[in-house]
Design an enzyme around this catalytic site. Structure first.
Site, PDB file in Angstrom:
ATOM      1  N   GLY A 214       0.829  -1.197   0.000  1.00 16.68           N
ATOM      2  CA  GLY A 214       0.000   0.000   0.000  1.00 16.68           C
ATOM      3  C   GLY A 214       0.861   1.243   0.000  1.00 16.68           C
ATOM      4  O   GLY A 214       2.021   1.231  -0.430  1.00 16.68           O
ATOM      5  N   SER A 215       0.316   2.330   0.501  1.00 14.09           N
ATOM      6  CA  SER A 215       0.999   3.619   0.429  1.00 14.09           C
ATOM      7  C   SER A 215       2.174   3.686   1.387  1.00 14.09           C
ATOM      8  O   SER A 215       2.181   3.051   2.453  1.00 14.09           O
ATOM      9  CB  SER A 215       0.022   4.752   0.746  1.00 14.09           C
ATOM     10  N   GLU A 235       5.782  -3.054   0.737  1.00 17.17           N
ATOM     11  CA  GLU A 235       5.827  -2.798  -0.702  1.00 17.17           C
ATOM     12  C   GLU A 235       5.002  -1.562  -0.989  1.00 17.17           C
ATOM     13  O   GLU A 235       3.768  -1.580  -0.904  1.00 17.17           O
ATOM     14  CB  GLU A 235       5.290  -4.003  -1.475  1.00 17.17           C
ATOM     15  N   CYS A 269       2.471  -0.405  -9.037  1.00 16.68           N
ATOM     16  CA  CYS A 269       3.542   0.231  -8.271  1.00 16.68           C
ATOM     17  C   CYS A 269       4.822   0.420  -9.072  1.00 16.68           C
ATOM     18  O   CYS A 269       5.664   1.250  -8.714  1.00 16.68           O
ATOM     19  CB  CYS A 269       3.834  -0.564  -6.995  1.00 16.68           C
ATOM     20  N   GLU A 364       4.388   9.547  -7.372  1.00 15.07           N
ATOM     21  CA  GLU A 364       3.817   8.440  -8.122  1.00 15.07           C
ATOM     22  C   GLU A 364       2.432   8.846  -8.623  1.00 15.07           C
ATOM     23  O   GLU A 364       1.550   9.170  -7.828  1.00 15.07           O
ATOM     24  CB  GLU A 364       3.700   7.201  -7.242  1.00 15.07           C
TER      25      GLU A 364
END
Length: 464
Positions: A214-215, A235, A269, A364
């Protein structure tokens, strides 16, 4: 129960289904069960039994493949064709875990180099680390769960599973299949709970390992809550850079760069985001990418022809629109897209030479936006690629092998693809980021090792 969790179709925002949420008391009761199971060695499942269960689970997934694909599309919005690939990867993930479980082993530690070690035999063996708390993301709702939960069970660790609130159905489906295949319910428990409840679980000293996707904001916060001795794999996202050398064959590589940038509407991602192309080819590359992006079919993810579906919710469309408008106002050329397709979809967008200071260059994007930048000095291009606090996957496109290797050595990334897009991945390779992009190593076999501890046994005997 703490209430009802509503799940909406990202494309038309219709209510797909509802699930009962788990409250704090129920969540901690699940942790009680998981920890008691871990401490009771008599209830642990032998490796050959785990292998048989995982093979049965893979068989059940094959039988229900179409249902898994349909429900993943309905709640996550990834186009049907790409969801087919995801579910097939998830099924193969069981085989990767089985192979690691069947062949993974400790090793002998040499005890012959000094007189003090004489008469001893030393070897390592793997044991489960403890209770795993798995917190997942929405963008690959089936395969991410396989990457988090299957390694935990294969390694002998009880797992608590919190799905993304937008995509809990796929998580529930995977957990149910594991139970049907023979995993006792206490070994893998589905917890559709709030973030506040999950945060309290993570902080409990009985949780030995946190698997989080996640974030960065949430991931680093949760890491700070871990009890002493607990470990984690985080991650997060990146802003994946690509270096395109003057020798690159553009016609050969534009299709891959377009796929890597607009796959799942850029909600990946390691999605292609920042392309640094030599000035002699930058304009041509940007135009070719824009032409290809304009041909992509945007629309209903249930339609097998759709290539770019919705963003996960309308707020994300508004955010991407604002970021593109900021870049346009700061001087970026919008070669295609640059506007909404609908309230839930954004058109695939190629920006040429946006400022390095705007958000599409700094953060991102996690949307269907690719930026192409012109450079004349390759060291300057690499420095710009490395300038952000993210380091996940990168790539270099070049016919000149020396130019490719030069960039590979100097790009800040955990993995660098040569003549491919940044989002390439197979499930047995190591996968992860560093800096703000995360910590620890994913990939099913690698996760199994991180969820295990190596115990050393030293035998002293006069017969040695």
């Amino acid at each position: 129960m703490s209430g009802v969790l509503q799940v909406f179709n990202p494309y038309d925002r219709g209510l797909f289904t509802t699930l009962e949420a788990v409250d704090e008391a129920e969540a901690f009761a699940a942790l009680d069960r998981a920890y008691a199971l871990y401490r009771d060695r008599s209830r642990h499942i032998r490796p050959h039994e785990r292998i048989a269960i995982l093979e049965r689970a893979a068989g059940l997934m094959r039988e229900r493949r179409e249902e898994l694909i349909h429900e993943a599309v309905m709640e996550g919005g990834k186009p049907w064709a790409d969801s087919v690939v995801e579910v097939d990867r998830a099924i193969n993930g069981f085989a990767v875990a089985v192979q690691e479980l069947a062949t993974g082993h400790g090793e002998e530690v040499p005890m012959t180099s000094t007189p003090a070690a004489a008469g001893r035999l030393a070897m390592t063996m793997r044991e489960p680390r403890g209770v795993v708390m798995a917190i997942s993301a929405f963008n690959h709702p089936v395969n991410l769960l396989v990457h988090q939960v299957v390694p935990a069970f294969a390694a002998g660790c009880p797992a608590l599973v919190k799905p993304a609130s937008a995509t809990p159905v796929s998580c529930r489906n995977v957990v149910r299949l594991l139970h049907e295949a023979g995993v006792p319910e206490e070994w893998v428990q589905f917890l559709p709970c709030s973030g506040a409840v999950a945060e309290k679980l993570v902080a409990d000293e009985r949780v030995a390992f946190l698997s989080f996707i996640g974030s960065a904001r949430v991931g680093w916060m949760l890491r700070s809550r871990l009890a002493p001795g607990a470990t984690c794999a985080l991650e997060h996202g990146g802003a994946a850079p690509v270096i395109v050398d003057a020798t690159a064959d553009l016609d050969a590589h534009v299709p891959a760069l377009v796929k890597g940038g607009f796959y799942h509407a850029g909600q990946v991602c390691v999605s292609v985001q920042r392309i640094y192309a030599h000035a002699s080819i930058a304009g041509e590359l940007a135009r070719k990418m824009a032409t290809a992006a304009e041909r992509l079919v945007v629309g209903n993810p249930l339609d097998p022809r759709t290539e770019v579906g919705p963003l996960i919710n309308p707020a994300e469309v508004e955010r991407v629109e604002a970021w593109v408008n900021e870049a346009r106002e700061a001087g970026a050329q919008v070669l295609c897209g640059g506007e909404r397709f609908s309230d839930t979809c954004y058109k695939p967008t190629v920006l040429f030479n946006p400022s390095d200071d705007v958000q599409v260059s700094q953060q991102e994007v996690f949307g269907p936006v690719v930026c192409v930048y012109s450079y004349t000095d390759r060291d300057e291009a690499i420095a710009r690629a490395n300038a952000l606090p993210y380091a996940f996957q990168a790539s270099v496109i070049a016919q000149d092998i020396d130019a490719a290797l030069y960039a590979v050595r100097r790009l800040d990334a955990m993995a660098v693809m040569v003549n491919d897009h940044t989002a390439f991945r197979v499930d047995w390779m190591p996968f992860g980021g560093y800096r703000r992009s995360g910590m620890g190593v994913g990939g099913i076999a690698h996760s199994m090792r991180e969820m295990s501890v190596e115990k050393l046994m030293v035998i002293k005997s006069p017969s040695l």
